[in-house]
Design an enzyme around this catalytic site. Sequence first.
Site, mmCIF file in Angstrom:
data_model
loop_
_atom_site.group_PDB
_atom_site.id
_atom_site.type_symbol
_atom_site.label_atom_id
_atom_site.label_comp_id
_atom_site.label_asym_id
_atom_site.label_seq_id
_atom_site.Cartn_x
_atom_site.Cartn_y
_atom_site.Cartn_z
ATOM 1 N N PHE A 25 -0.952 -2.644 14.341
ATOM 2 C CA PHE A 25 -1.032 -1.222 14.122
ATOM 3 C C PHE A 25 -2.490 -0.674 14.841
ATOM 4 C CE2 PHE A 25 -2.811 1.980 11.083
ATOM 5 C CZ PHE A 25 -2.511 3.179 11.799
ATOM 6 N N ARG A 183 -3.327 -9.310 -7.236
ATOM 7 C CA ARG A 183 -3.572 -8.240 -6.107
ATOM 8 C C ARG A 183 -4.873 -8.267 -5.385
ATOM 9 N NH1 ARG A 183 -2.857 -2.753 -4.693
ATOM 10 N NH2 ARG A 183 -4.678 -2.364 -3.508
ATOM 11 N N TYR A 186 -6.487 -10.294 -1.905
ATOM 12 C CA TYR A 186 -6.845 -9.702 -0.618
ATOM 13 C C TYR A 186 -8.213 -9.528 -0.382
ATOM 14 C CZ TYR A 186 -6.621 -6.195 3.159
ATOM 15 O OH TYR A 186 -7.044 -5.382 3.921
ATOM 16 N N TYR A 332 6.468 -4.025 -7.263
ATOM 17 C CA TYR A 332 5.423 -5.170 -6.404
ATOM 18 C C TYR A 332 5.612 -6.439 -7.157
ATOM 19 C CZ TYR A 332 2.834 -1.571 -3.926
ATOM 20 O OH TYR A 332 2.446 -0.537 -2.855
ATOM 21 N N TYR A 336 0.190 -7.279 -10.024
ATOM 22 C CA TYR A 336 -0.170 -6.083 -9.242
ATOM 23 C C TYR A 336 -1.107 -5.368 -10.065
ATOM 24 C CZ TYR A 336 -0.266 -1.865 -6.696
ATOM 25 O OH TYR A 336 -0.384 -0.752 -5.643
#
Length: 390
Positions: A25, A183, A186, A332, A336
């Site tokens: 993107f 979560r 990352y 999720y 999460y």
Amino acid sequence: MAQRLDLDGKPIKAITICMIGAGGFIGSHLCEKILHETPHKILALDVYNDKIKHLLEPDSASGTAPFPDRIQFHRLNIKHDSRLEGLIKMSDLTINLAAICTPADYNTRPLDTIYSNFIDALPVVKYCSENGKRLIHFSTCEVYGKTIGSFLPKDSPLRQDPSYYVLKEDTSPCIFGSIEKQRWSYACAKQLIERLIYAEGAENGLEFTIVRPFNWIGPRMDFIPGIDGPSEGVPRVLACFSNALLRREPLKLVDGGQSQRTFIYIKDAIEAVLLMIENPARANGHIFNVGNPNNEVTVRQLAEMMTEVYAKVTGESALEKPTIDVSSKEFYGEGYDDSDKRIPDMTIINKQLGWNPKTSLWDLLESTLTYQHRTYAEAIKKVLAKPTSS
Ligand SMILES: NC(=O)c1ccc[n+]([C@@H]2O[C@H](COP(=O)([O-])OP(=O)(O)OC[C@H]3O[C@@H](n4cnc5c(N)ncnc54)[C@H](O)[C@@H]3O)[C@@H](O)[C@H]2O)c1
Ligand SMILES: O=C(O)[C@H]1O[C@H](OP(=O)(O)OP(=O)(O)OC[C@H]2O[C@@H](n3ccc(=O)[nH]c3=O)[C@H](O)[C@@H]2O)[C@H](O)[C@@H](O)[C@@H]1O
């Protein structure tokens, strides 16, 4: 093309940029901007190139590629490809965008997430450092995690004090949840690669810039499940909500949609990146928030605004019940957790690069949803018209 000048009035020399993750993107918008507005060359590295095909392939009218000598695509996976070091050596600057960066993956594929955001980025940092090459590395606003204010009692007046929630590069702490809350795999991997890059700068003189994007959105973000991505895939919120609007289904609000975000138009954000590319003396050694503090909404408000804008751009009436609540566990899965609020402090980027975002949330949603409708409405109609096998 007229001679381009940097922010200090000096002529900008044409350079070669090794862009890793160029097919994604952000990469697709950055390639477009560089090719249309600068003389720089791009070595574009990715496993996919669908989002930059229009920049690579001959157009049907002229029969020639639009930028034959300026962009070269190399299909490779940086996990295991010996060409990587050579391509970095051939370039003046490396920009690393490659990552797994969809929240649905962080708690369900934590190993892939950590490897992608930390281990796979290591050789890139090493090759830049060893070969004296400049690096612009894409991190994330998620490295801030939760705000200090989120730990105060709900009715505490301190929650109104910006020093408890505005996120500043050189003073805010990084606050993540427990290890069970995967979560944060990352954010934690991104934090560690930031620390490693910073240390390479301090100990070995690596010239680096770290970018912390705050919810950049716009055309070509992620995929529409079942159209140009897996039916069961869960993209980021813009694509999730676009998908629901296209299918005339209610937009799912995770845990009531109370989390807050500031959204910035991709085209505004890319201008900041170009300033970093062309003003190394002002950008090197810095970490930059890139976001739009004026575009803050709760996720619920985002859903309401997208519903309204979509009705305006398509002329279709909105559903009677446009949203539906779902629990994060249902949406999720286990592990999460969420950032409560994300407002970027803009002092450093303002001072170093004089950059400010321009586009309002309404305007950016209008152009983005016009694109989504134009790109996907027909394909969705066909899918919905197909009889479902029972
Ligand atoms: N979009 C945002 O608002 C945002 C916000 C915060 C951080 N970021 C960061 O910016 C970067 C780019 O984000 P994006 O939104 O363009 O994501 P994206 O998923 O659209 O783009 C990432 C690209 O990297 C490629 N890639 C991943 N692993 C690779 C590998 N091993 N080898 C080669 N190519 C690989 C993917 O194929 C993809 O094209 C990421 O590092 C992300 O963490 C983005
Ligand atoms: O874009 C960023 O700056 C960073 O934040 C994103 O994280 P997040 O904002 O949580 O991800 P989104 O998928 O965009 O979700 C935003 C919010 O909407 C909610 N959501 C998402 C999808 C949906 O259908 N419904 C819904 O309520 C999520 O729970 C979350 O609170 C991703 O981690 C990264 O792409 C990036 O690093």
